[in-house]
Design a protein around this motif. Structure first.
Motif, PDB file in Angstrom:
ATOM      1  N   SER A 332     118.757  31.501  17.208  1.00  0.00           N
ATOM      2  CA  SER A 332     117.675  30.780  16.563  1.00  0.00           C
ATOM      3  C   SER A 332     116.546  31.789  16.305  1.00  0.00           C
ATOM      4  O   SER A 332     116.476  32.836  16.958  1.00  0.00           O
ATOM      5  CB  SER A 332     117.200  29.608  17.426  1.00  0.00           C
ATOM      6  OG  SER A 332     117.144  29.994  18.761  1.00  0.00           O
ATOM      7  N   THR A 333     115.678  31.459  15.362  1.00  0.00           N
ATOM      8  CA  THR A 333     114.661  32.418  14.910  1.00  0.00           C
ATOM      9  C   THR A 333     113.815  32.920  16.083  1.00  0.00           C
ATOM     10  O   THR A 333     113.386  32.141  16.931  1.00  0.00           O
ATOM     11  CB  THR A 333     113.738  31.738  13.872  1.00  0.00           C
ATOM     12  OG1 THR A 333     114.583  31.153  12.894  1.00  0.00           O
ATOM     13  CG2 THR A 333     112.787  32.730  13.219  1.00  0.00           C
ATOM     14  N   VAL A 334     113.633  34.242  16.099  1.00  0.00           N
ATOM     15  CA  VAL A 334     112.746  34.827  17.110  1.00  0.00           C
ATOM     16  C   VAL A 334     111.401  35.028  16.430  1.00  0.00           C
ATOM     17  O   VAL A 334     111.322  35.689  15.390  1.00  0.00           O
ATOM     18  CB  VAL A 334     113.285  36.196  17.593  1.00  0.00           C
ATOM     19  CG1 VAL A 334     112.553  36.656  18.847  1.00  0.00           C
ATOM     20  CG2 VAL A 334     114.785  36.144  17.840  1.00  0.00           C
ATOM     21  N   VAL A 335     110.354  34.416  16.989  1.00  0.00           N
ATOM     22  CA  VAL A 335     109.049  34.534  16.336  1.00  0.00           C
ATOM     23  C   VAL A 335     108.208  35.586  17.045  1.00  0.00           C
ATOM     24  O   VAL A 335     108.392  35.822  18.244  1.00  0.00           O
ATOM     25  CB  VAL A 335     108.283  33.177  16.286  1.00  0.00           C
ATOM     26  CG1 VAL A 335     109.013  32.174  15.416  1.00  0.00           C
ATOM     27  CG2 VAL A 335     108.030  32.631  17.668  1.00  0.00           C
ATOM     28  N   PRO A 336     107.284  36.258  16.307  1.00  0.00           N
ATOM     29  CA  PRO A 336     106.460  37.299  16.927  1.00  0.00           C
ATOM     30  C   PRO A 336     105.794  36.761  18.193  1.00  0.00           C
ATOM     31  O   PRO A 336     105.232  35.669  18.197  1.00  0.00           O
ATOM     32  CB  PRO A 336     105.427  37.623  15.842  1.00  0.00           C
ATOM     33  CG  PRO A 336     106.107  37.256  14.562  1.00  0.00           C
ATOM     34  CD  PRO A 336     106.989  36.076  14.874  1.00  0.00           C
ATOM     35  N   GLY A 337     105.927  37.512  19.257  1.00  0.00           N
ATOM     36  CA  GLY A 337     105.364  37.069  20.550  1.00  0.00           C
ATOM     37  C   GLY A 337     106.445  36.630  21.512  1.00  0.00           C
ATOM     38  O   GLY A 337     106.235  36.571  22.714  1.00  0.00           O
ATOM     39  N   ASP A 338     107.648  36.319  20.963  1.00  0.00           N
ATOM     40  CA  ASP A 338     108.768  35.957  21.847  1.00  0.00           C
ATOM     41  C   ASP A 338     109.290  37.206  22.535  1.00  0.00           C
ATOM     42  O   ASP A 338     109.392  38.267  21.917  1.00  0.00           O
ATOM     43  CB  ASP A 338     109.946  35.364  21.047  1.00  0.00           C
ATOM     44  CG  ASP A 338     109.679  33.939  20.619  1.00  0.00           C
ATOM     45  OD1 ASP A 338     108.647  33.374  21.039  1.00  0.00           O
ATOM     46  OD2 ASP A 338     110.506  33.403  19.842  1.00  0.00           O
TER      47      ASP A 338
END
Ligand code: 4AD
Ligand code: MG
Length: 474
Positions: A332-338
């Motif tokens: 699933s999408t990794v968003v900045p900060g993950d």
């Protein structure tokens, strides 16, 4: 060989298997102590493979079958005296013609868990941590581990680093992850002694922990010695059953003063790469026999390790890592900060040519309070993680936040004016009292590096007595 070693050997009157195989003292009488790893009985003669842990290759002992002690069995401990002969057997240059074989240490029992001519899987062997030094694969791993520890220390010695014994008992949770073991006195009553008043039953006047990292103490020492390192156990109460987490593991950490900004980060990355390449190359050389025995069992590891030693490690930023991960349909999408999980780490190493990968410039949010931020982006940490194929993160480091105001903004207890009961007051002194300089450093997990080098899938098989959640049996 140093004089003292010869003297010691001759006093004991025994010779190690590795010495007999290396020096081939033909026609000399020697006494060898060890464990029996193989027994082949013929009518006239019995052949034993004797192993004393000094090397992987066994010493063949030949004894007249009628002199074979009744108690002799697989894994018996024996003391053998005899004469060294040149051997006609393929694959061995000498053997020991025994005139006396004594079984030491009692008879082997039915309950003894390791049996002759059986392959015991690692999961089975792991159930007997106190006995597994007698198995070939585990003894091999222990020798390589020992070589690796020496190689790491040789590297730092050559590079002019001073070895520092950072404390095991500490007042701080360096990584701030809340995974510390608390250290307390075992007898509360003894803590009530009026002569030594103590607060709330603590041995010290405040909570104390087993160290998760010696980094903060290394930073203090680097401000005076410039280049320092430690080699220490670290303790983390992680609630993990994974194949790469231990509650007690060993870390080599380095810290260098006068390291700053983009150039500093480059120096840091170069240092990690240099250390790992030199250590792996040395261990492959010095521990060749044991390393190769592991490589035979773990297909592909040799090629991977040799390539890792020879080729430059790949370098990407965290945001480039996200681009690669988000192009894949696997996650699933990794968003900045993950933060990145193990599956992400392995995917990155695989996609980037099955190579070691440095991921740099992390969001501050994923990293501990002490990391230095970039001048261009105050939300970005000048940090680096090193990911290795099959294992994931093997090393992590950063430049340290040397600016007092920035550090205070992220400091866990966040008190101004400085509170002397703050367990990190001394750490702030390094910035506030003058003479403290920017520094950078990293930590390498020794067990994870061993996993990579030898192709060991479970970290619990890289340490003599593994500890993990609900497991500390001996
Ligand atoms: O990334 P970590 O948490 O970094 C630090 O502790 C820094 N203070 C080091 C420094 O900059 N001086 O841990 C460093 C390495 C990891 O990359 C990993 O290899 C290993 O330590 N490690 C573990 N190994 C086994 N079991 C665990 N639970 C581990 N946690 C970290
Ligand atoms: Mg880390």
């Amino acid at each position: 060989m140093p004089m003292g070693v010869r003297w010691f050997s001759s006093v004991l009157g025994t010779t190690r298997v590795v010495t007999v195989l290396r020096d081939k003292p033909v026609d000399q009488t020697v006494k060898v102590n060890g464990w029996v790893k193989g027994i082949r009985r013929q009518k006239e003669r019995t052949f034993l493979d004797v192993d004393d842990g000094s090397c992987l290759t066994k010493l063949q002992v030949v004894l007249p079958t009628e002199q074979r002690p009744a108690a002799l069995a697989y894994h018996s401990a024996v003391s053998v005296s005899g004469v060294v002969h040149a051997s006609t057997h393929k694959g061995q240059q000498v053997e020991l013609l025994a005139h006396e074989v004594q079984v030491v240490g009692g008879e082997m029992t039915e309950e003894y868990p390791f049996k002759a001519r059986q392959t015991h899987p690692p999961d089975y062997i792991r159930r007997y941590p106190h006995l597994r030094a007698r198995t070939n694969a585990f003894a091999s791993m222990l020798r390589v581990r020992s070589q690796m520890k020496m190689a790491i220390q040789r590297y730092f010695e050559r590079e002019g680093f001073v070895n520092i014994d950072t404390p095991i008992l500490t007042a701080n949770d360096c990584e701030g992850a809340g995974e510390v073991f608390v250290a307390q006195h075992s007898d509360e009553k003894k803590n009530d002694d009026a002569a030594i008043p103590r607060t709330e039953g603590w041995y010290f006047d405040h909570p104390a922990y087993l160290t998760v990292s010696g980094q903060l103490h290394l930073e203090a020492m680097a401000n005076g010695l410039s280049k320092v390192y430690n080699f220490s156990p670290a303790f983390r109460a992680e609630n993990s059953l994974s194949r790469r987490h231990l509650a007690e593991f060993w870390m080599a950490e380095a810290e260098e003063a006068f390291m700053e900004g983009g150039v500093g980060l480059e120096m840091l990355i170069g240092r990690v790469e240099g250390l790992l390449k030199v250590v792996m190359a040395e261990v492959v050389e010095t521990g060749r026999e044991d390393v190769e025995a592991h490589w035979v069992r773990s297909k592909g590891t040799e090629e991977l390790v040799r390539r890792t030693i020879d080729q430059p490690f790949t370098r990407i930023t965290y945001s480039e890592a996200l681009d690669i991960l988000n192009k894949s349909s696997q996650f699933s999408t990794v968003v900045p900060g993950d933060d990145l999980g193990r599956e992400h780490e392995l995917y990155l190493t695989e996609t980037l040519g099955n190579s070691a990968v440095f991921v740099t410039h992390w969001p501050l949010k994923c990293k501990p309070f002490y990391m230095c931020t970039s001048d261009d982006d105050p939300q970005m940490a000048l940090a680096v993680d090193l990911l290795m194929p099959d294992v994931g993160e093997v090393a992590g480091g950063s430049l340290r936040e040397h600016r007092l105001h920035s550090l205070l903004a992220r400091h866990p207890s966040h008190t101004l004016p400085k509170d002397q009961s703050d367990p990190l007051a001394w750490y702030l002194d390094l910035r506030s009292l003058g003479g403290g300089v920017p520094s950078g450093g990293f930590g390498v997990g020794v067990e994870r590096l061993l996993q990579f080098l030898l192709g060991i899938s479970n970290i619990k098989d890289t340490v003599p007595f593994p500890r993990w959640v609900r497991h500390c049996p001996c």
